[in-house]
Enzyme design. Structure first.
Site, PDB file in Angstrom:
ATOM      1  NE  ARG A 283      34.444  33.149 -27.556  1.00 22.04           N
ATOM      2  CZ  ARG A 283      35.025  34.306 -27.843  1.00 22.04           C
ATOM      3  NH1 ARG A 283      35.814  34.890 -26.961  1.00 22.04           N
ATOM      4  NH2 ARG A 283      34.810  34.889 -29.001  1.00 22.04           N
TER       5      ARG A 283
ATOM      6  CG  ASP B  96      28.586  21.004 -14.755  1.00 24.29           C
ATOM      7  OD1 ASP B  96      29.149  21.924 -15.385  1.00 24.29           O
ATOM      8  OD2 ASP B  96      29.168  19.949 -14.447  1.00 24.29           O
TER       9      ASP B  96
ATOM     10  CB  VAL C  76      33.669  20.751 -19.999  1.00 29.95           C
ATOM     11  CG1 VAL C  76      34.551  19.941 -19.043  1.00 29.95           C
ATOM     12  CG2 VAL C  76      34.522  21.389 -21.092  1.00 29.95           C
TER      13      VAL C  76
ATOM     14  N   PRO D 193      36.599  22.297 -28.565  1.00 36.89           N
ATOM     15  CG  PRO D 193      34.788  22.506 -29.988  1.00 36.89           C
ATOM     16  CD  PRO D 193      35.163  22.612 -28.549  1.00 36.89           C
TER      17      PRO D 193
ATOM     18  N   GLY E  54      28.598  18.598 -19.485  1.00 31.47           N
ATOM     19  CA  GLY E  54      27.244  19.117 -19.414  1.00 31.47           C
ATOM     20  C   GLY E  54      27.145  20.518 -18.852  1.00 31.47           C
TER      21      GLY E  54
ATOM     22  CG  HIS F 292      34.252  27.697 -23.854  1.00 28.27           C
ATOM     23  ND1 HIS F 292      35.628  27.838 -23.871  1.00 28.27           N
ATOM     24  CD2 HIS F 292      33.846  27.994 -25.124  1.00 28.27           C
ATOM     25  CE1 HIS F 292      36.025  28.200 -25.076  1.00 28.27           C
ATOM     26  NE2 HIS F 292      34.963  28.314 -25.848  1.00 28.27           N
ATOM     27  CG  ASP F 293      28.841  25.372 -17.898  1.00 30.62           C
ATOM     28  OD1 ASP F 293      29.643  24.713 -17.196  1.00 30.62           O
ATOM     29  OD2 ASP F 293      27.637  25.497 -17.610  1.00 30.62           O
TER      30      ASP F 293
ATOM     31  CG  HIS G 172      32.953  31.499 -34.396  1.00 30.15           C
ATOM     32  ND1 HIS G 172      34.016  30.711 -34.751  1.00 30.15           N
ATOM     33  CD2 HIS G 172      32.796  31.337 -33.065  1.00 30.15           C
ATOM     34  CE1 HIS G 172      34.482  30.075 -33.682  1.00 30.15           C
ATOM     35  NE2 HIS G 172      33.752  30.442 -32.648  1.00 30.15           N
ATOM     36  CB  THR G 173      27.491  35.487 -37.060  1.00 27.29           C
ATOM     37  OG1 THR G 173      27.134  36.580 -37.888  1.00 27.29           O
ATOM     38  CG2 THR G 173      26.534  35.431 -35.884  1.00 27.29           C
TER      39      THR G 173
ATOM     40  CD  GLU H 273      35.191  22.570 -16.347  1.00 24.04           C
ATOM     41  OE1 GLU H 273      34.585  23.389 -17.079  1.00 24.04           O
ATOM     42  OE2 GLU H 273      34.635  21.583 -15.836  1.00 24.04           O
TER      43      GLU H 273
ATOM     44  CG  ASN I 208      37.799  27.229 -20.853  1.00 22.80           C
ATOM     45  OD1 ASN I 208      37.064  27.396 -21.819  1.00 22.80           O
ATOM     46  ND2 ASN I 208      37.572  26.291 -19.951  1.00 22.80           N
TER      47      ASN I 208
END
Length: 331
Positions: free
Chosen positions: A69, A81, A77, A173, A79, A73-74, A203-204, A95, A101
């Site tokens: 995850r 980085d 946003v 999202p 790319g 999430h990196d 999400h499995t 962030e 987050n």
């Protein structure tokens, strides 16, 4: 925690060989990325990260899903980085407090990345591997640790010197979003609806907090199995502020094992989040969900390819970045 499914599945895995092909994305091409980028400066980087991830998942089974995850999430946003790793300071807002987050990323996952970074630096004899690369490798190794497919991880990323709270708030999202919004957000990053469904298959594994699915289970519609809603209500009080952080598995059968049970749950109207069930609700992605629910191999292949593509999301070309000595702060 949900009981593990009684019918054992054959491993989805085996090494999925992927050519290192640069994916088309709305940002600059990532031609500098290569699996052999650290062949001379730190040849042991992949082994070191793998050992760190294995140890972390052994200590806490949830950590594999958490690291996966964190990578998503990196990258989503500006790319891949390492910007999500930066802590707020008196003069800098990162962030971590973004809406997507704040209640999703745990302090322990950042600590694991910091620990792996220290191990890598010791193995290399210097700080030559970026935090962004460590996170990309750790995400792949987490998938493998949980029984998912292996794939090549091109490396050579630089760490950002800044972050964007606004971009995180706008781009990530939400668990409350419908399919049209999800498709738009993924399309903005260069992903097709099929890749959206494949990546949602992450999400499995993992868990969600009560605050993310309370509205869904207490105002059920035709897309939610009543018995599933009742089971989730047992650990998620209706009153906001009570039990907000209580956890439920996103895959009700095997939340710590990577597989295609998630898609079978959607077909049975047991998607925990609104954004999960949106993938199978009389919509354009229904057939993809059906395919993945019946063909674990197809899901594994598409997921692995989509992960490589996501790893190629890069910052604008004028952002040269750095190799951080400490993943939490710029040099």
């Amino acid at each position: 925690m949900a009981a593990v499914a009684t019918r054992l599945r054959p491993p989805l895995l085996g090494l999925i060989a992927l050519a290192v092909i640069v994916a088309t994305a709305p940002s600059r091409a990532s031609a500098q990325l290569s699996v052999s980028f650290y062949a001379n400066t730190c040849p042991s980087v992949f082994d070191t990260v793998r050992a760190g991830v294995s140890s972390a998942v052994t200590r806490e089974s949830r950590m594999g899903a958490s690291l996966l995850r964190l990578f998503f999430h990196d990258c989503f946003v500006n790319g891949c980085d390492g910007s999500v790793l930066l802590e707020d300071t008196g003069s800098f807002v990162g962030e971590r407090t973004a809406r997507g987050n704040q209640n999703s990323l745990r302090a322990s996952m950042f600590s694991v990345v910091d620990g792996i970074k220290a191990q890598v630096d010791r193995a290399c004899g210097a700080s030559v591997v970026s935090c962004a690369d460590i996170l990309a490798i750790a995400a792949r190794d987490s998938v493998v640790e949980l029984g998912g497919p292996s794939y090549s991880v091109p490396v050579g990323r630089r760490d950002a010197r800044t972050a964007s709270l606004d971009a995180a708030n706008n781009d990530l999202p939400s668990p409350f979003e419908d399919l049209d919004i999800l498709i738009r957000k993924f399309r903005n990053k260069g992903f097709t609806p099929r890749e959206l469904v494949a990546l949602s298959g992450s999400h499995t594994v993992g868990f969600a907090q009560c605050r993310a699915f309370r509205t869904r289970i207490y105002t059920p519609g035709a897309d939610l199995d009543p018995s599933f809603a009742a089971a989730r209500q047992a650990n998620c009080p209706a009153t906001v502020g009570q039990g907000d952080g209580n956890l439920a598995p996103m895959d009700p059968q095997s939340p710590n094992r990577f597989g295609n049970n998630y898609f079978q749950a959607l077909i049975n109207r047991r998607g925990l989040l609104r954004s999960d069930q949106a993938l199978f609700n009389g919509t354009s992605t229904d057939d993809i969900v059906r395919e993945y629910s019946n063909d674990a191999g197809a899901f594994s292949r598409d997921f692995a390819n989509a992960m490589v593509k996501m790893g190629n999301l890069m910052p604008p070309s004028n952002s040269q970045g750095e190799i951080r000595l400490d993943c939490k702060r710029v040099n």
